[in-house]
Motif scaffolding. Structure first.
Motif, PDB file in Angstrom:
ATOM      1  N   VAL A  24      39.499  56.300 -46.219  1.00 51.81           N
ATOM      2  CA  VAL A  24      40.094  57.066 -45.132  1.00 51.81           C
ATOM      3  C   VAL A  24      38.970  57.474 -44.196  1.00 51.81           C
ATOM      4  CG1 VAL A  24      39.941  59.235 -46.442  1.00 51.81           C
ATOM      5  CG2 VAL A  24      41.515  59.059 -44.514  1.00 51.81           C
ATOM      6  N   GLY A  25      39.239  57.405 -42.871  1.00 48.92           N
ATOM      7  CA  GLY A  25      38.156  57.771 -41.970  1.00 48.92           C
ATOM      8  C   GLY A  25      38.577  57.915 -40.529  1.00 48.92           C
ATOM      9  N   VAL A  26      37.613  58.339 -39.736  1.00 46.52           N
ATOM     10  CA  VAL A  26      37.823  58.593 -38.312  1.00 46.52           C
ATOM     11  C   VAL A  26      37.443  57.372 -37.478  1.00 46.52           C
ATOM     12  CG1 VAL A  26      37.126  60.039 -36.354  1.00 46.52           C
ATOM     13  CG2 VAL A  26      37.504  61.077 -38.612  1.00 46.52           C
ATOM     14  N   THR A  27      36.340  56.700 -37.830  1.00 51.40           N
ATOM     15  CA  THR A  27      35.924  55.517 -37.079  1.00 51.40           C
ATOM     16  C   THR A  27      35.809  54.310 -38.000  1.00 51.40           C
ATOM     17  OG1 THR A  27      33.531  55.816 -37.408  1.00 51.40           O
ATOM     18  CG2 THR A  27      34.553  57.010 -35.572  1.00 51.40           C
ATOM     19  N   ASP A  28      36.047  53.136 -37.438  1.00 50.34           N
ATOM     20  CA  ASP A  28      35.916  51.908 -38.221  1.00 50.34           C
ATOM     21  C   ASP A  28      34.481  51.698 -38.684  1.00 50.34           C
ATOM     22  OD1 ASP A  28      38.583  51.525 -37.762  1.00 50.34           O
ATOM     23  OD2 ASP A  28      38.329  49.939 -36.271  1.00 50.34           O
ATOM     24  N   GLU A  29      33.514  52.145 -37.881  1.00 46.58           N
ATOM     25  CA  GLU A  29      32.101  51.976 -38.237  1.00 46.58           C
ATOM     26  C   GLU A  29      31.762  52.751 -39.510  1.00 46.58           C
ATOM     27  OE1 GLU A  29      32.815  50.663 -34.287  1.00 46.58           O
ATOM     28  OE2 GLU A  29      33.234  52.634 -35.185  1.00 46.58           O
ATOM     29  N   ASP A  30      32.157  54.021 -39.565  1.00 43.28           N
ATOM     30  CA  ASP A  30      31.890  54.802 -40.769  1.00 43.28           C
ATOM     31  C   ASP A  30      32.686  54.283 -41.960  1.00 43.28           C
ATOM     32  OD1 ASP A  30      29.905  56.793 -40.333  1.00 43.28           O
ATOM     33  OD2 ASP A  30      31.295  57.896 -39.048  1.00 43.28           O
ATOM     34  N   ASN A  74      42.717  52.417 -28.252  1.00 48.38           N
ATOM     35  CA  ASN A  74      41.471  52.390 -27.498  1.00 48.38           C
ATOM     36  C   ASN A  74      41.622  51.484 -26.272  1.00 48.38           C
ATOM     37  OD1 ASN A  74      41.359  49.790 -28.508  1.00 48.38           O
ATOM     38  ND2 ASN A  74      39.673  50.215 -29.940  1.00 48.38           N
ATOM     39  N   ALA A  75      40.524  51.153 -25.643  1.00 45.38           N
ATOM     40  CA  ALA A  75      40.569  50.401 -24.381  1.00 45.38           C
ATOM     41  C   ALA A  75      41.123  48.998 -24.547  1.00 45.38           C
ATOM     42  CB  ALA A  75      39.169  50.351 -23.767  1.00 45.38           C
ATOM     43  N   ILE A  76      41.029  48.418 -25.739  1.00 42.34           N
ATOM     44  CA  ILE A  76      41.556  47.065 -25.936  1.00 42.34           C
ATOM     45  C   ILE A  76      42.863  47.080 -26.735  1.00 42.34           C
ATOM     46  CG2 ILE A  76      39.311  45.934 -25.677  1.00 42.34           C
ATOM     47  CD1 ILE A  76      39.113  45.822 -28.726  1.00 42.34           C
ATOM     48  N   ASN A  77      43.516  48.230 -26.720  1.00 43.02           N
ATOM     49  CA  ASN A  77      44.846  48.404 -27.317  1.00 43.02           C
ATOM     50  C   ASN A  77      44.868  48.268 -28.840  1.00 43.02           C
ATOM     51  OD1 ASN A  77      47.465  49.206 -26.405  1.00 43.02           O
ATOM     52  ND2 ASN A  77      48.250  47.220 -27.096  1.00 43.02           N
ATOM     53  N   ASN A  78      43.768  48.593 -29.489  1.00 46.30           N
ATOM     54  CA  ASN A  78      43.778  48.689 -30.945  1.00 46.30           C
ATOM     55  C   ASN A  78      44.192  50.098 -31.357  1.00 46.30           C
ATOM     56  OD1 ASN A  78      42.975  46.081 -31.496  1.00 46.30           O
ATOM     57  ND2 ASN A  78      40.791  46.585 -31.629  1.00 46.30           N
ATOM     58  N   ALA A  79      45.015  50.192 -32.389  1.00 48.51           N
ATOM     59  CA  ALA A  79      45.423  51.496 -32.909  1.00 48.51           C
ATOM     60  C   ALA A  79      44.230  52.140 -33.615  1.00 48.51           C
ATOM     61  CB  ALA A  79      46.578  51.332 -33.885  1.00 48.51           C
ATOM     62  N   ILE A  80      43.985  53.393 -33.298  1.00 45.06           N
ATOM     63  CA  ILE A  80      42.820  54.089 -33.854  1.00 45.06           C
ATOM     64  C   ILE A  80      43.225  55.464 -34.374  1.00 45.06           C
ATOM     65  CG2 ILE A  80      41.165  52.875 -32.379  1.00 45.06           C
ATOM     66  CD1 ILE A  80      41.119  55.381 -30.584  1.00 45.06           C
ATOM     67  N   ALA A  81      42.303  56.097 -35.081  1.00 39.09           N
ATOM     68  CA  ALA A  81      42.534  57.439 -35.600  1.00 39.09           C
ATOM     69  C   ALA A  81      42.581  58.458 -34.475  1.00 39.09           C
ATOM     70  CB  ALA A  81      41.427  57.813 -36.590  1.00 39.09           C
ATOM     71  N   PHE A 132      45.722  45.689 -33.920  1.00 40.96           N
ATOM     72  CA  PHE A 132      46.276  45.627 -32.563  1.00 40.96           C
ATOM     73  C   PHE A 132      47.597  46.388 -32.522  1.00 40.96           C
ATOM     74  CE2 PHE A 132      48.873  43.662 -29.227  1.00 40.96           C
ATOM     75  CZ  PHE A 132      48.029  43.864 -28.138  1.00 40.96           C
ATOM     76  N   ALA A 133      47.762  47.265 -31.565  1.00 42.23           N
ATOM     77  CA  ALA A 133      48.962  48.098 -31.463  1.00 42.23           C
ATOM     78  C   ALA A 133      50.004  47.405 -30.606  1.00 42.23           C
ATOM     79  CB  ALA A 133      48.609  49.457 -30.870  1.00 42.23           C
ATOM     80  N   ASP A 134      51.047  46.887 -31.214  1.00 38.03           N
ATOM     81  CA  ASP A 134      52.138  46.287 -30.446  1.00 38.03           C
ATOM     82  C   ASP A 134      53.414  47.103 -30.574  1.00 38.03           C
ATOM     83  OD1 ASP A 134      52.705  45.713 -33.040  1.00 38.03           O
ATOM     84  OD2 ASP A 134      52.874  43.541 -32.790  1.00 38.03           O
TER      85      ASP A 134
END
Length: 588
Positions: free
Chosen positions: A446-452, A390-397, A362-364
């Motif tokens: 290390v990666g681009v998406t949490d799924e991968d 992302n849409a729910i304010n999680n920090a992403i790549a 979560f990005a605060d």
């Protein structure tokens, strides 16, 4: 009845700095005589007979090969001996891991000279699978199988007189064995104190000024040309400036490099190509390590053990034959040491798969601390970047800006992943996961998406170690069942599979020459500037844990709150999470 053997060619007298036509006569395992003929120029046609090469500092496990198979690959490159630090397997398995390496090494004619791992675990900011204290080190140093104290990475403890650290140095001195160093960019008064403690070598020099200062102050420099840290071009001048104070090493030599480049012969060839004096290079590759470590390796003299090699020329240094104690172990591209299937040992406790939700942050805060990596360098840099959410304010790549997600997973016990961000890999899709993460060898991804990322991590968990790539529906894996560090297969297979992993990563946009090599060093808490471990994100210069966010200690991040199970080892207060972090955790 002793076997007898004679080898003719241009004999290279390294210490005498001369070459002459001659014949080397061998009985049993020793050279009984060298028949001397006319002197010749070093440019004359071969073959040339010279002392076998020695890798003066190497972690066998980093080749991804078991010791016996490492030897089979190494002799192709005229390398007959290695000064080894088993701290990779020691951090995973402790004393049984060291015993495994030594026992298997004895099955080979190759000469392995192991050191006692100085830092298991490497620091208070990591969690390894074992701990070796002064008691265990004293036991190791009393063994004839242990020839030195391996690289002393805790330079902070030496400089600040940590009692436990100094006790390790004291017992090594009592055993009368040399102490190897690890002092990247250490200089001035701090370097003086480090050397005064009795530490005699360093293999971390990357710039010539650093090497010159260390040599001037009496420390021997082991020039490194490794797979992840090719430093020779930056400091090669030291070979001619201080020929008695220099040795050569790989530190870590990956299987694709051993398969396609050779071993110490590659460094010798490169140094000569850079203009170094051939006798000085050969001295660094053979004579100097024998004298420094006092190891039983022949130097191509009458009465010596018959350890030598035959090469085509002193420019190309292509190895034609390798002899160890009079036995021909490599002949014209044929390895004469028969293959062997190694036993499997491991310490891989986690079994449950990771889900993408486990990696959410979560990005605060609007800004993040990012670990920046550099091609063919072990150093990292702390940079600040704007957070992408992302849409729910999680920090992403944000692959467009080359900001990727980076996570560390504890393989020794179930814990929440530590998550951070990294710059420099350049991936545009997919994820890379690895169970080799110096020096505690937890899983790093290390990666681009949490799924991968979750998929790649789960492949590593399922195989109980290895390197894995996930890119949508496509996956690739190199299993490493021995300690999560080494394969049980032969060099050709391991080298080709490792090279394939690197190539697949580059096809996904990775800009690094050695993606998995760089990933494996991203957790080293003894090399500046910022690192990730399962304890959190570590600022090496400040010697403390920090958050992924520039102005927060985020409980969701797990980055500065992870001292949940302190060991009984000595800990300095400055190494614990800040009181502010602790208070925030209580409020949560």
């Amino acid at each position: 009845m002793h076997k007898t053997l004679s080898v003719e060619g241009n004999v290279v007298d390294v210490e005498g700095r001369r070459v002459f036509r001659g014949r080397v006569n061998i009985e049993g395992n020793k050279i009984v005589s060298i028949i001397t003929g006319d002197s010749v120029a070093v440019t004359d046609k071969g073959p040339f007979i010279l002392p076998g090469f020695i890798d003066s500092h190497v972690h066998i496990d980093d080749s991804l090969l078991a010791p016996y198979e490492f030897a089979r690959g190494s002799v192709r490159g005229g390398t007959i001996a290695a000064v080894c630090d088993p701290h990779e397997i020691a951090n995973v398995m402790g004393m049984p891991g060291i015993e495994y390496m030594v026992k298997q090494s004895k099955q080979s004619p190759y000469k392995f000279f192991y050191g006692a791992p100085a830092c298991v675990p490497p620091s208070d900011f990591e969690m390894a699978g074992a701990e070796l204290g002064p008691k265990e080190l004293k036991e190791l140093l009393a063994s004839p199988d242990i020839h030195h104290m391996a690289e002393f990475m805790d330079f902070y403890g030496v400089i600040h007189d940590n009692p436990r650290t100094m006790e390790k140095i004291r017992i090594t001195k009592e055993a009368g064995k040399p102490i190897d160093g690890h002092a990247p960019l250490l200089t001035g008064a701090e370097l003086d104190k480090y050397i005064a403690a009795g530490i005699s070598t360093d293999h971390e020099c990357s710039i010539i000024e650093e090497a010159r200062e260390k040599v001037k102050k009496g420390m021997k420099v082991i020039v490194r040309e490794g797979s992840a840290a090719p430093d020779l071009r930056g400091i090669y001048q030291i070979i001619d400036e201080a020929p008695d104070m220099v040795m050569l090493c790989t530190d870590e030599w990956h299987p694709n490099d051993m398969l396609y480049k050779g071993h110490v012969d590659y460094i010798v060839r490169m140094a000569i190509g850079l203009g170094c004096d051939v006798f000085n290079v050969l001295r660094a590759a053979s004579v100097n390590p024998v004298k420094h470590y006092k190891i039983p390796v022949g130097g191509l003299k009458e009465g010596d053990l018959a350890d030598f090699i035959v090469v085509d020329s002193l420019k190309e240094v292509n190895v034609l034959q390798t002899y160890i104690e009079g036995n021909l172990v490599y002949d014209n591209k044929n390895v004469l040491i028969p293959p062997m299937t190694p036993a499997i040992v491991n310490n891989f406790k986690i079994t449950d798969p990771i889900s993408p939700d486990d990696l959410a942050i979560f990005a605060d805060s609007k800004e993040i601390n990012v670990i920046e990596v550099f091609d063919k360098k072990l150093f990292t840099k702390k940079v600040v970047s704007n957070v992408t959410v992302n849409a729910i304010n999680n920090a992403i790549a944000n692959p467009t800006e080359d900001i990727l997600k980076l996570v560390a997973i504890n393989r020794y016990q179930k814990e929440k992943p530590v998550c951070s961000f990294v710059k420099g890999f350049g991936l545009q899709s997919g994820a890379l996961a690895y169970s080799i993460c110096h020096d505690s060898h937890n899983i790093v991804c290390v990666g681009v998406t949490d799924e991968d990322m979750a998929k790649a991590i789960n492949i590593v968990i399922k195989n109980r170690g290895g390197g894995a790539i996930s890119n949508g529906e496509k996956t690739t894996c190199l299993p490493l069942p021995i300690g999560g560090l080494m394969s049980d297969r032969e060099l050709e297979e391991v080298g080709e599979k490792y090279e394939n992993l690197q190539e697949v990563a580059r096809q996904m946009g990775c800009k690094l020459a050695n993606p998995f090599g760089t990933l494996s060093f991203i957790g080293v808490t003894s090399i500046p500037e910022i690192r990730i471990t399962v304890r959190g994100i570590f600022d090496v210069n400040a010697n403390k844990l920090i958050s992924a966010f520039t102005d927060k200690c985020n409980a969701n991040l797990n980055s500065c709150l992870l001292y949940t199970s302190p060991s009984p080892r000595d800990r300095q207060k400055s190494r614990m999470p800040s009181s502010a972090c602790k208070k925030k955790k209580k409020k949560k």
